[in-house]
Design a protein around this motif. Structure first.
Motif, PDB file in Angstrom:
ATOM      1  N   HIS A   5       0.757  -1.127   0.041  1.00 36.62           N
ATOM      2  CA  HIS A   5      -0.133   0.168   0.003  1.00 36.62           C
ATOM      3  C   HIS A   5       0.726   1.265  -0.128  1.00 36.62           C
ATOM      4  N   ILE A   7       3.699   3.500  -2.195  1.00 39.54           N
ATOM      5  CA  ILE A   7       4.176   3.813  -3.748  1.00 39.54           C
ATOM      6  C   ILE A   7       5.281   4.681  -3.660  1.00 39.54           C
ATOM      7  N   TYR A  42       8.346   7.306   0.104  1.00 32.58           N
ATOM      8  CA  TYR A  42       7.091   6.548  -0.198  1.00 32.58           C
ATOM      9  C   TYR A  42       5.928   7.343   0.068  1.00 32.58           C
ATOM     10  N   ARG A  44       1.447   6.844   0.790  1.00 30.00           N
ATOM     11  CA  ARG A  44       0.392   5.858   0.753  1.00 30.00           C
ATOM     12  C   ARG A  44      -0.435   5.978  -0.377  1.00 30.00           C
ATOM     13  N   GLU A  45      -1.134   4.628  -0.948  1.00 34.15           N
ATOM     14  CA  GLU A  45      -1.687   4.625  -1.924  1.00 34.15           C
ATOM     15  C   GLU A  45      -2.942   5.553  -1.722  1.00 34.15           C
ATOM     16  N   GLU A  46      -3.454   5.642  -0.580  1.00 34.72           N
ATOM     17  CA  GLU A  46      -4.978   6.474  -0.415  1.00 34.72           C
ATOM     18  C   GLU A  46      -4.565   7.863  -0.793  1.00 34.72           C
ATOM     19  N   ILE A  48      -2.999   9.072  -3.429  1.00 33.94           N
ATOM     20  CA  ILE A  48      -3.082   9.274  -4.650  1.00 33.94           C
ATOM     21  C   ILE A  48      -3.911  10.325  -5.452  1.00 33.94           C
TER      22      ILE A  48
END
Length: 97
Positions: A5, A7, A42, A44-46, A48
């Motif tokens: 989770h 990126i 990095y 977190r995906e949320e 994006i």
């Protein structure tokens, strides 16, 4: 450490053709959270969806990171007001019945 989770920021940067310092600045003013794992940044995906909006504001409207901060604060207030309005409408329906 697991990077599920997450990126790699370098990947996001190259995909959206945005320089890494832009993301660093967004992180410094508290708009995004960057996690460092094994010396690599990095996100977190949320995040994006919000990052895409920030990039569009920056590229299409030429809004600087501080302006993006203002826009996102106003959008959050609008969201809270909309939720409050829905709650009030639901309460009013109870009394109208």
């Amino acid at each position: 450490m697991k990077t599920d989770h997450l990126i790699l920021l370098k990947t996001v940067s190259s995909h959206y053709q945005v320089e890494l310092p832009f993301f660093t600045h967004l992180s410094e003013i508290g708009l995004i959270e960057i996690e460092i794992i094994e010396q690599s940044p990095y996100i977190r995906e949320e995040q994006i969806k919000d990052i895409e909006r920030m990039i569009r504001l920056h590229h299409e409207l030429e809004v600087n990171p501080e302006g993006i901060d203002v826009v996102f604060n106003l959008l959050q207030k609008i969201d809270r007001l909309e939720k409050d309005l829905i709650t009030i409408k639901n309460r009013l329906k109870l009394y109208e019945s």
